[in-house]
Design a protein around this motif. Structure first.
Motif, PDB file in Angstrom:
ATOM      1  N   SER A  13       0.813  -1.223   0.000  1.00  0.00           N
ATOM      2  CA  SER A  13       0.000   0.000   0.000  1.00  0.00           C
ATOM      3  C   SER A  13       0.849   1.276   0.000  1.00  0.00           C
ATOM      4  O   SER A  13       1.617   1.522   0.935  1.00  0.00           O
ATOM      5  CB  SER A  13      -0.908   0.027   1.239  1.00  0.00           C
ATOM      6  N   PHE A  15      -0.281   4.133   0.591  1.00  0.00           N
ATOM      7  CA  PHE A  15      -0.789   4.932   1.708  1.00  0.00           C
ATOM      8  C   PHE A  15      -0.110   4.508   3.005  1.00  0.00           C
ATOM      9  O   PHE A  15       0.326   5.340   3.806  1.00  0.00           O
ATOM     10  CB  PHE A  15      -2.313   4.793   1.792  1.00  0.00           C
ATOM     11  N   ARG A  18       3.514   5.715   3.202  1.00  0.00           N
ATOM     12  CA  ARG A  18       3.665   7.108   3.662  1.00  0.00           C
ATOM     13  C   ARG A  18       3.960   7.124   5.168  1.00  0.00           C
ATOM     14  O   ARG A  18       4.857   7.818   5.624  1.00  0.00           O
ATOM     15  CB  ARG A  18       2.373   7.877   3.412  1.00  0.00           C
ATOM     16  N   LEU A  37      -6.564  -8.051   4.140  1.00  0.00           N
ATOM     17  CA  LEU A  37      -7.697  -7.190   3.760  1.00  0.00           C
ATOM     18  C   LEU A  37      -8.881  -7.982   3.234  1.00  0.00           C
ATOM     19  O   LEU A  37      -9.972  -7.462   3.083  1.00  0.00           O
ATOM     20  CB  LEU A  37      -7.227  -6.153   2.734  1.00  0.00           C
ATOM     21  N   LYS A  40     -10.693  -9.147   7.377  1.00  0.00           N
ATOM     22  CA  LYS A  40     -10.200  -8.077   8.256  1.00  0.00           C
ATOM     23  C   LYS A  40     -10.272  -8.466   9.727  1.00  0.00           C
ATOM     24  O   LYS A  40     -11.258  -9.026  10.190  1.00  0.00           O
ATOM     25  CB  LYS A  40     -10.994  -6.787   8.000  1.00  0.00           C
ATOM     26  N   LYS A  53     -10.255   0.561   6.620  1.00  0.00           N
ATOM     27  CA  LYS A  53      -9.096   0.516   5.717  1.00  0.00           C
ATOM     28  C   LYS A  53      -7.794   0.648   6.506  1.00  0.00           C
ATOM     29  O   LYS A  53      -7.799   1.210   7.623  1.00  0.00           O
ATOM     30  CB  LYS A  53      -9.183   1.666   4.700  1.00  0.00           C
ATOM     31  N   ILE A  54      -6.717   0.184   5.887  1.00  0.00           N
ATOM     32  CA  ILE A  54      -5.380   0.499   6.406  1.00  0.00           C
ATOM     33  C   ILE A  54      -4.872   1.687   5.620  1.00  0.00           C
ATOM     34  O   ILE A  54      -5.386   1.956   4.522  1.00  0.00           O
ATOM     35  CB  ILE A  54      -4.386  -0.703   6.224  1.00  0.00           C
ATOM     36  N   PRO A  55      -3.908   2.478   6.067  1.00  0.00           N
ATOM     37  CA  PRO A  55      -3.223   2.321   7.353  1.00  0.00           C
ATOM     38  C   PRO A  55      -4.006   2.905   8.529  1.00  0.00           C
ATOM     39  O   PRO A  55      -4.778   3.841   8.363  1.00  0.00           O
ATOM     40  CB  PRO A  55      -1.929   3.102   7.131  1.00  0.00           C
ATOM     41  N   GLU A  66      -6.387   7.507   8.129  1.00  0.00           N
ATOM     42  CA  GLU A  66      -6.103   8.300   6.917  1.00  0.00           C
ATOM     43  C   GLU A  66      -4.626   8.688   6.860  1.00  0.00           C
ATOM     44  O   GLU A  66      -4.142   9.457   7.702  1.00  0.00           O
ATOM     45  CB  GLU A  66      -7.005   9.541   6.834  1.00  0.00           C
ATOM     46  N   SER A  67      -3.942   8.205   5.839  1.00  0.00           N
ATOM     47  CA  SER A  67      -2.476   8.294   5.781  1.00  0.00           C
ATOM     48  C   SER A  67      -1.942   9.720   5.918  1.00  0.00           C
ATOM     49  O   SER A  67      -0.987   9.957   6.658  1.00  0.00           O
ATOM     50  CB  SER A  67      -1.957   7.644   4.502  1.00  0.00           C
ATOM     51  N   TYR A 108      -3.723   7.698  -7.569  1.00  0.00           N
ATOM     52  CA  TYR A 108      -4.112   6.297  -7.384  1.00  0.00           C
ATOM     53  C   TYR A 108      -5.273   5.930  -8.311  1.00  0.00           C
ATOM     54  O   TYR A 108      -5.265   4.907  -8.992  1.00  0.00           O
ATOM     55  CB  TYR A 108      -4.517   6.054  -5.924  1.00  0.00           C
TER      56      TYR A 108
HETATM   57  N1  LIG Z   1      -7.467   7.503   1.914  1.00  0.00           N
HETATM   58  C1  LIG Z   1      -6.933   6.360   2.573  1.00  0.00           C
HETATM   59  C2  LIG Z   1      -6.804   5.218   1.572  1.00  0.00           C
HETATM   60  C3  LIG Z   1      -6.370   3.931   2.220  1.00  0.00           C
HETATM   61  C4  LIG Z   1      -6.638   2.727   1.341  1.00  0.00           C
HETATM   62  O1  LIG Z   1      -7.087   2.846   0.189  1.00  0.00           O
HETATM   63  N2  LIG Z   1      -6.370   1.522   1.880  1.00  0.00           N
HETATM   64  C5  LIG Z   1      -6.644   0.289   1.159  1.00  0.00           C
HETATM   65  C6  LIG Z   1      -5.381  -0.510   0.872  1.00  0.00           C
HETATM   66  S1  LIG Z   1      -4.244   0.411  -0.041  1.00  0.00           S
HETATM   67  O2  LIG Z   1      -4.989   0.715  -1.385  1.00  0.00           O
HETATM   68  C7  LIG Z   1      -7.535  -0.587   2.012  1.00  0.00           C
HETATM   69  O3  LIG Z   1      -7.355  -0.681   3.211  1.00  0.00           O
HETATM   70  N3  LIG Z   1      -8.490  -1.243   1.349  1.00  0.00           N
HETATM   71  C8  LIG Z   1      -9.302  -2.199   2.061  1.00  0.00           C
HETATM   72  C9  LIG Z   1     -10.701  -2.164   1.559  1.00  0.00           C
HETATM   73  O4  LIG Z   1     -10.992  -1.225   0.779  1.00  0.00           O
HETATM   74  O5  LIG Z   1     -11.465  -3.056   1.935  1.00  0.00           O
HETATM   75  C10 LIG Z   1      -5.560   6.703   3.186  1.00  0.00           C
HETATM   76  O6  LIG Z   1      -4.910   7.594   2.648  1.00  0.00           O
HETATM   77  O7  LIG Z   1      -5.187   6.098   4.223  1.00  0.00           O
END
Ligand SMILES: N[C@@H](CCC(=O)N[C@@H](CSO)C(=O)NCC(=O)O)C(=O)O
Length: 220
Positions: A13, A15, A18, A37, A40, A53-55, A66-67, A108
């Protein structure tokens, strides 16, 4: 809750990278917790119940999501550690945040369309990606880094995507070196920093990962 820093992340990732780069630039030790993912964990779901979502950065058990927000939090919560990532001047901070937001809004999504789509739509994404990279090269100017002489917030925000350039070039049939020579030079300069070298994966690995995603999505 656990003391210290834990980062819920996913290896490829940009993100998450970062956050890893920011933590490394600050010299902050942390526990890296790779997340699945497709299945989860309880910890991820309760740490980021809104986006799931991560991170996610856990600081003494308290989640930051949010990164770009995580990177700014790291800068503010550990002011004495390492050099500041954001500039001191409010106007310069606003400019750095503007361009980091631009990266978030543009790179992205356009990159995903580049490897997911075909024909006219892929050509459109190719055109847009070259435009986006040229625009960012314009923001860099002839600076050493986006932060000027120092590697800073906007460098942290954008540098993870340099590991995706090869993928964008192959699906988009263009050369970053040719279209944006100063941006290509900046990417090489960043790659010499330990915080970047340690946390980015080889572009070929990213390309393989995207190939695997295409297969899983049934896109030949
Ligand atoms: N705006 C957020 C985006 C994080 C994200 O897309 N995370 C993705 C993996 S990396 O592409 C994620 O966790 N996806 C899991 C899902 O969507 O189920 C940030 O900046 O942290």
């Amino acid at each position: 809750e656990k003391k210290g820093l834990q980062l819920l992340d996913f290896w490829v990732s940009p993100f998450g990278q970062r956050c890893r780069i920011a933590l490394a630039e600050k010299g902050l030790p942390y526990e890296y917790l790779e997340q699945d993912l497709s299945n989860k964990s309880e910890l991820l779901l309760r740490s980021n119940p809104i986006h799931k979502k991560i991170p996610v950065l856990l600081h003494d058990g308290r989640p930051v999501c949010e990164s770009l927000i995580i990177v700014q939090y790291i800068d503010e919560a550990f002011p004495g550690q390492g050099a500041p990532l954001l500039p001191a001047d409010p106007y310069a901070r606003a400019q750095a945040r503007f361009w980091a937001d631009y990266v978030d809004k543009k790179v992205y999504d356009c990159g995903s369309r580049l490897w997911k789509l075909k024909g006219e739509a892929q050509q459109q994404a190719r055109k847009e990606m070259v435009e986006i990279l040229k625009t960012l090269e314009g923001a860099l100017g002839d600076g050493k880094f986006f932060g000027g002489e120092a590697f800073g917030f906007l460098d942290v925000a954008f540098v993870p995507f340099t590991a995706w350039f090869l993928t964008y070039e192959r699906y988009g049939e263009f050369s970053v070196e040719e279209e944006c020579p100063r941006l290509a030079a900046w990417a090489k300069r960043c790659a010499e920093r330990e915080s970047v070298a340690k946390n980015l994966y080889p572009p070929e690995k990213v390309y393989e990962f995207v190939g695997g995603m295409k297969k899983r999505l049934g896109i030949e």
